[in-house]
Write an enzyme that holds these catalytic residues in place. Structure first.
Site, PDB file in Angstrom:
ATOM      1  N   ARG A  67      -6.541   9.215 -11.021  1.00 20.21           N
ATOM      2  CA  ARG A  67      -6.206   7.814 -10.742  1.00 20.21           C
ATOM      3  C   ARG A  67      -5.907   7.047 -12.027  1.00 20.21           C
ATOM      4  O   ARG A  67      -5.061   6.156 -12.037  1.00 20.21           O
ATOM      5  CB  ARG A  67      -7.347   7.161  -9.962  1.00 20.21           C
ATOM      6  CG  ARG A  67      -7.315   7.556  -8.487  1.00 20.21           C
ATOM      7  CD  ARG A  67      -8.563   7.128  -7.760  1.00 20.21           C
ATOM      8  NE  ARG A  67      -8.905   5.739  -8.028  1.00 20.21           N
ATOM      9  CZ  ARG A  67     -10.108   5.203  -7.875  1.00 20.21           C
ATOM     10  NH1 ARG A  67     -11.107   5.942  -7.459  1.00 20.21           N
ATOM     11  NH2 ARG A  67     -10.317   3.947  -8.132  1.00 20.21           N
ATOM     12  N   ASN A 109      -4.312 -10.101  -3.461  1.00 21.82           N
ATOM     13  CA  ASN A 109      -4.145  -9.179  -2.336  1.00 21.82           C
ATOM     14  C   ASN A 109      -4.171  -9.975  -1.052  1.00 21.82           C
ATOM     15  O   ASN A 109      -4.759 -11.056  -1.004  1.00 21.82           O
ATOM     16  CB  ASN A 109      -5.305  -8.174  -2.344  1.00 21.82           C
ATOM     17  CG  ASN A 109      -5.229  -7.187  -1.187  1.00 21.82           C
ATOM     18  OD1 ASN A 109      -4.175  -6.610  -0.921  1.00 21.82           O
ATOM     19  ND2 ASN A 109      -6.331  -6.996  -0.477  1.00 21.82           N
ATOM     20  N   HIS A 111      -5.362  -9.533   2.949  1.00 21.64           N
ATOM     21  CA  HIS A 111      -6.166  -8.682   3.813  1.00 21.64           C
ATOM     22  C   HIS A 111      -6.151  -9.274   5.230  1.00 21.64           C
ATOM     23  O   HIS A 111      -6.314 -10.486   5.390  1.00 21.64           O
ATOM     24  CB  HIS A 111      -7.609  -8.613   3.280  1.00 21.64           C
ATOM     25  CG  HIS A 111      -8.487  -7.751   4.123  1.00 21.64           C
ATOM     26  ND1 HIS A 111      -8.449  -6.374   4.054  1.00 21.64           N
ATOM     27  CD2 HIS A 111      -9.386  -8.057   5.079  1.00 21.64           C
ATOM     28  CE1 HIS A 111      -9.310  -5.875   4.933  1.00 21.64           C
ATOM     29  NE2 HIS A 111      -9.884  -6.876   5.564  1.00 21.64           N
ATOM     30  N   GLU A 145     -14.818  -4.300  -6.371  1.00 20.38           N
ATOM     31  CA  GLU A 145     -15.290  -3.903  -5.045  1.00 20.38           C
ATOM     32  C   GLU A 145     -14.203  -4.242  -4.033  1.00 20.38           C
ATOM     33  O   GLU A 145     -13.685  -5.379  -4.042  1.00 20.38           O
ATOM     34  CB  GLU A 145     -16.580  -4.648  -4.710  1.00 20.38           C
ATOM     35  CG  GLU A 145     -17.380  -3.964  -3.642  1.00 20.38           C
ATOM     36  CD  GLU A 145     -18.642  -4.748  -3.337  1.00 20.38           C
ATOM     37  OE1 GLU A 145     -19.030  -4.791  -2.156  1.00 20.38           O
ATOM     38  OE2 GLU A 145     -19.222  -5.343  -4.281  1.00 20.38           O
ATOM     39  N   GLU A 174       1.965 -12.789  11.555  1.00 26.73           N
ATOM     40  CA  GLU A 174       2.738 -14.043  11.434  1.00 26.73           C
ATOM     41  C   GLU A 174       2.026 -15.026  10.511  1.00 26.73           C
ATOM     42  O   GLU A 174       2.649 -15.711   9.714  1.00 26.73           O
ATOM     43  CB  GLU A 174       2.887 -14.689  12.811  1.00 26.73           C
ATOM     44  CG  GLU A 174       4.177 -14.346  13.492  1.00 26.73           C
ATOM     45  CD  GLU A 174       4.352 -15.151  14.767  1.00 26.73           C
ATOM     46  OE1 GLU A 174       4.230 -16.390  14.722  1.00 26.73           O
ATOM     47  OE2 GLU A 174       4.580 -14.507  15.808  1.00 26.73           O
ATOM     48  N   GLU A 176      -0.033 -14.159   8.146  1.00 27.01           N
ATOM     49  CA  GLU A 176       0.040 -13.605   6.784  1.00 27.01           C
ATOM     50  C   GLU A 176       1.308 -14.068   6.080  1.00 27.01           C
ATOM     51  O   GLU A 176       1.297 -14.392   4.885  1.00 27.01           O
ATOM     52  CB  GLU A 176       0.033 -12.067   6.828  1.00 27.01           C
ATOM     53  CG  GLU A 176      -1.274 -11.474   7.294  1.00 27.01           C
ATOM     54  CD  GLU A 176      -1.274  -9.950   7.235  1.00 27.01           C
ATOM     55  OE1 GLU A 176      -0.732  -9.374   6.281  1.00 27.01           O
ATOM     56  OE2 GLU A 176      -1.824  -9.324   8.166  1.00 27.01           O
TER      57      GLU A 176
HETATM   58  C1  GRF Z   1      -0.770  -6.276   6.161  1.00 28.62           C
HETATM   59  O1  GRF Z   1      -1.419  -6.418   7.393  1.00 28.62           O
HETATM   60  C2  GRF Z   1      -1.683  -6.651   5.015  1.00 28.62           C
HETATM   61  O2  GRF Z   1      -2.595  -7.645   5.355  1.00 28.62           O
HETATM   62  C3  GRF Z   1      -2.417  -5.349   4.749  1.00 28.62           C
HETATM   63  O3  GRF Z   1      -1.443  -4.357   4.938  1.00 28.62           O
HETATM   64  C4  GRF Z   1      -0.445  -4.814   5.845  1.00 28.62           C
HETATM   65  C5  GRF Z   1       0.876  -4.678   5.149  1.00 28.62           C
HETATM   66  O4  GRF Z   1       1.947  -4.994   5.995  1.00 28.62           O
HETATM   67  N1  GRF Z   1      -3.019  -5.359   3.442  1.00 28.62           N
HETATM   68  P1  GRF Z   1       3.399  -5.142   5.400  1.00 28.62           P
HETATM   69  O5  GRF Z   1       3.721  -3.840   4.694  1.00 28.62           O
HETATM   70  O6  GRF Z   1       3.413  -6.294   4.461  1.00 28.62           O
HETATM   71  O7  GRF Z   1       4.306  -5.372   6.585  1.00 28.62           O
END
Ligand code: GRF
Length: 229
Positions: A67, A109, A111, A145, A174, A176
């Protein structure tokens, strides 16, 4: 003002990448995507990046013995492109602690849950299993973490009685696509600080109303007697 130079790291579909591409295409956008990096050569998001005329690089993790070597290759590309902020968007590799520390407060990030609830995978199935009435998404700074770190933006969506993991995922996705561009803009405008493990956001307004789910029932709704305890 100079635009913040960002890299978007993906492994798959790239719909959040697309949302960030859209946000950065505005004439007055405070950020620009200078690099899209994928560990998967077949990631559909790479086509989205190419269609938008963005530089892409593939760093196939399988070609690295460990890694640290993989992360060093990522780091080289990021430095070459003079990246100032990394946006992880469905990037499915764990990063080494050294890499995360090197990019501390310069890597975010998204999530698909309201962290700290449901870190890890299968968030929507787990939200349904737990019976929560709201779920959503979180944009946060990355810490060593997994799925921890100072929260920048959250978006909440209701869980409907007829939902399955797919319908819930679509509703969260949506949200996101609104939350990630907002978080990026706040950072690029220099409005986000990290103090004592939490973010402080200047000049941000918060909603004042509580959200209820379920909403108030009609007055003539008959209760189901079998539900009484
Ligand atoms: C999303 O649900 C994000 O929250 C998660 O991975 C997914 C990625 O979707 N971390 P995309 O590739 O952006 O369509």
């Amino acid at each position: 003002m100079a635009r913040l130079k960002i890299a978007v790291l993906i492994s798959g579909r790239g719909s959040n990448l697309q949302a960030l591409i859209g946000a950065c295409s505005a004439a007055d956008a405070p950020a620009e995507i200078v690099l899209v990096l994928s560990n998967e050569p077949a990631a559909a998001g790479l086509q989205r990046a190419a269609a938008a005329g963005l530089p892409t690089r593939v760093v196939p993790h399988r070609e690295f013995t460990d890694r640290a070597a993989f992360d060093a290759a990522l780091d080289r590309h990021l430095r070459e492109a003079e990246v100032e902020l990394i946006c992880l968007a469905g990037f499915m590799r764990l990063l080494t602690d050294a890499f995360v520390e090197r990019w501390r407060d310069r890597m975010i990030n998204i999530h698909p849950s309201l962290l700290p609830a449901f870190p890890g995978l299968n968030t929507h199935a787990r939200a349904l299993e737990a019976g929560v009435r709201f779920t959503g998404c979180t944009v946060h700074f990355v810490r060593t973490e997994m799925d921890t770190g100072p929260i920048i933006v959250q978006a909440a969506v209701p869980v409907h009685p007829e939902d399955d993991a797919d319908s819930l995922a679509a509703r969260v996705l949506e949200a996101e696509h609104q939350a990630y561009p907002l978080a990026l803009r706040l950072i690029a405008e220099g409005r986000v600080g990290v103090v004592g493990g939490r973010t402080v956001i200047s000049d941000a307004a918060a909603p004042s109303e509580a959200l209820l789910n379920p909403v108030a029932l009609p007055a003539d709704a008959a209760p189901d007697p079998s539900c009484r305890n």
